[in-house]
Design a protein around this motif. Structure first.
Motif, mmCIF file in Angstrom:
data_model
loop_
_atom_site.group_PDB
_atom_site.id
_atom_site.type_symbol
_atom_site.label_atom_id
_atom_site.label_comp_id
_atom_site.label_asym_id
_atom_site.label_seq_id
_atom_site.Cartn_x
_atom_site.Cartn_y
_atom_site.Cartn_z
ATOM 1 N N THR A 214 33.821 38.273 42.463
ATOM 2 C CA THR A 214 33.069 36.974 42.412
ATOM 3 C C THR A 214 32.654 36.971 44.202
ATOM 4 O O THR A 214 33.348 36.940 44.747
ATOM 5 N N LEU A 215 31.434 36.296 44.680
ATOM 6 C CA LEU A 215 30.449 36.046 45.504
ATOM 7 C C LEU A 215 31.287 33.956 45.563
ATOM 8 O O LEU A 215 30.910 33.269 44.664
ATOM 9 N N ARG A 216 31.599 34.049 46.790
ATOM 10 C CA ARG A 216 31.965 32.900 47.283
ATOM 11 C C ARG A 216 31.807 32.427 48.009
ATOM 12 O O ARG A 216 31.600 32.909 49.302
ATOM 13 N N MET A 217 31.133 31.193 48.242
ATOM 14 C CA MET A 217 31.265 30.741 49.413
ATOM 15 C C MET A 217 31.834 29.684 50.066
ATOM 16 O O MET A 217 32.553 29.360 49.597
ATOM 17 N N GLY A 218 32.022 29.237 51.913
ATOM 18 C CA GLY A 218 32.975 28.377 51.936
ATOM 19 C C GLY A 218 32.299 28.060 54.146
ATOM 20 O O GLY A 218 31.368 28.838 54.275
ATOM 21 N N TYR B 101 31.752 35.158 50.818
ATOM 22 C CA TYR B 101 32.853 36.355 50.586
ATOM 23 C C TYR B 101 33.192 36.366 49.273
ATOM 24 O O TYR B 101 32.200 36.150 48.696
ATOM 25 N N TYR B 102 34.204 38.504 48.734
ATOM 26 C CA TYR B 102 34.011 38.624 47.507
ATOM 27 C C TYR B 102 35.287 38.269 47.567
ATOM 28 O O TYR B 102 36.444 38.083 48.423
ATOM 29 N N THR B 103 35.906 38.014 46.405
ATOM 30 C CA THR B 103 36.945 37.503 45.858
ATOM 31 C C THR B 103 37.209 37.985 44.876
ATOM 32 O O THR B 103 36.027 38.477 43.480
ATOM 33 N N CYS B 104 38.518 37.973 43.681
ATOM 34 C CA CYS B 104 38.893 38.741 42.480
ATOM 35 C C CYS B 104 38.341 37.626 42.101
ATOM 36 O O CYS B 104 38.260 36.183 41.687
ATOM 37 N N SER B 105 36.992 38.025 40.971
ATOM 38 C CA SER B 105 37.179 37.084 39.582
ATOM 39 C C SER B 105 37.938 36.207 39.036
ATOM 40 O O SER B 105 37.823 35.400 38.856
ATOM 41 N N ASN B 106 39.077 37.111 38.518
ATOM 42 C CA ASN B 106 40.554 36.589 37.470
ATOM 43 C C ASN B 106 41.109 34.465 39.096
ATOM 44 O O ASN B 106 41.192 33.750 38.101
ATOM 45 N N ALA B 107 41.347 35.368 39.970
ATOM 46 C CA ALA B 107 41.149 34.333 40.832
ATOM 47 C C ALA B 107 40.983 33.835 41.240
ATOM 48 O O ALA B 107 40.677 32.461 40.968
ATOM 49 N N ALA B 108 39.001 33.731 41.332
ATOM 50 C CA ALA B 108 38.343 32.774 41.095
ATOM 51 C C ALA B 108 38.480 31.603 39.729
ATOM 52 O O ALA B 108 38.336 30.251 40.007
ATOM 53 N N ARG B 109 38.712 32.274 39.024
ATOM 54 C CA ARG B 109 38.535 31.724 37.185
ATOM 55 C C ARG B 109 39.901 30.508 37.245
ATOM 56 O O ARG B 109 39.603 29.951 36.959
ATOM 57 N N THR B 110 40.881 31.353 37.057
ATOM 58 C CA THR B 110 42.137 31.084 37.119
ATOM 59 C C THR B 110 43.179 30.518 38.106
ATOM 60 O O THR B 110 44.249 30.359 38.055
ATOM 61 N N GLY B 111 42.705 31.039 39.363
ATOM 62 C CA GLY B 111 43.416 30.300 40.438
ATOM 63 C C GLY B 111 44.170 31.356 41.179
ATOM 64 O O GLY B 111 44.117 32.764 40.525
ATOM 65 N N LYS B 112 44.877 31.029 42.903
ATOM 66 C CA LYS B 112 45.379 32.434 43.140
ATOM 67 C C LYS B 112 46.530 33.173 42.701
ATOM 68 O O LYS B 112 46.504 34.606 42.893
ATOM 69 N N SER B 113 47.245 32.501 41.933
ATOM 70 C CA SER B 113 48.264 33.514 41.367
ATOM 71 C C SER B 113 48.099 34.048 41.100
ATOM 72 O O SER B 113 48.854 35.084 40.963
ATOM 73 N N VAL B 114 47.084 34.395 40.107
ATOM 74 C CA VAL B 114 46.544 35.526 38.688
ATOM 75 C C VAL B 114 46.584 37.373 39.303
ATOM 76 O O VAL B 114 46.510 37.612 38.736
ATOM 77 N N SER C 42 40.517 37.997 49.388
ATOM 78 C CA SER C 42 39.082 37.638 49.642
ATOM 79 C C SER C 42 38.272 38.338 51.025
ATOM 80 O O SER C 42 39.023 38.409 52.332
ATOM 81 N N ILE C 43 37.819 39.125 51.351
ATOM 82 C CA ILE C 43 36.463 39.753 51.665
ATOM 83 C C ILE C 43 35.134 39.281 52.017
ATOM 84 O O ILE C 43 34.280 39.211 51.704
ATOM 85 N N ARG C 44 35.031 39.433 53.939
ATOM 86 C CA ARG C 44 34.271 38.982 53.959
ATOM 87 C C ARG C 44 32.768 39.755 53.937
ATOM 88 O O ARG C 44 32.480 40.835 53.598
ATOM 89 N N MET C 45 31.080 38.876 53.308
ATOM 90 C CA MET C 45 30.621 39.311 52.483
ATOM 91 C C MET C 45 29.960 40.433 53.358
ATOM 92 O O MET C 45 30.056 41.832 52.665
#
Length: 71
Positions: free
Chosen positions: A2-6, A16-29, A34-37
């Motif tokens: 997932t593409l995220r912005m901060g 940056y790109y991050t795990c889709s599951n973490a984006a939906r349900t939280g970092k614990s999953v 995250s990797i800079r785009m």
């Protein structure tokens, strides 16, 4: 992915790109980070250029192989 912005304290937007599951349900999953785009995009472009644009790439066969149906 997932593409995220901060936004940093000085107002700079970071993408940056991050795990889709973490984006939906939280970092614990997801143990992934995250990797800079811009960093990941540059690595992918460099890798693809190395693979596709080398002198030993059989260019004349590439077009034919792309048109050939997979079996």
């Amino acid at each position: 992915m997932t593409l995220r912005m901060g936004t940093s304290k000085n107002g700079t937007v970071h993408r940056y790109y991050t795990c889709s599951n973490a984006a939906r349900t939280g970092k614990s999953v997801c143990a992934g980070r995250s990797i800079r785009m811009d960093t990941l995009d540059e690595l992918v472009i460099e890798h693809m250029s190395d693979r596709l644009l080398t002198s030993d790439t059989p260019h004349r066969n590439t077009r034919r192989n792309l048109r050939r149906p997979r079996r």
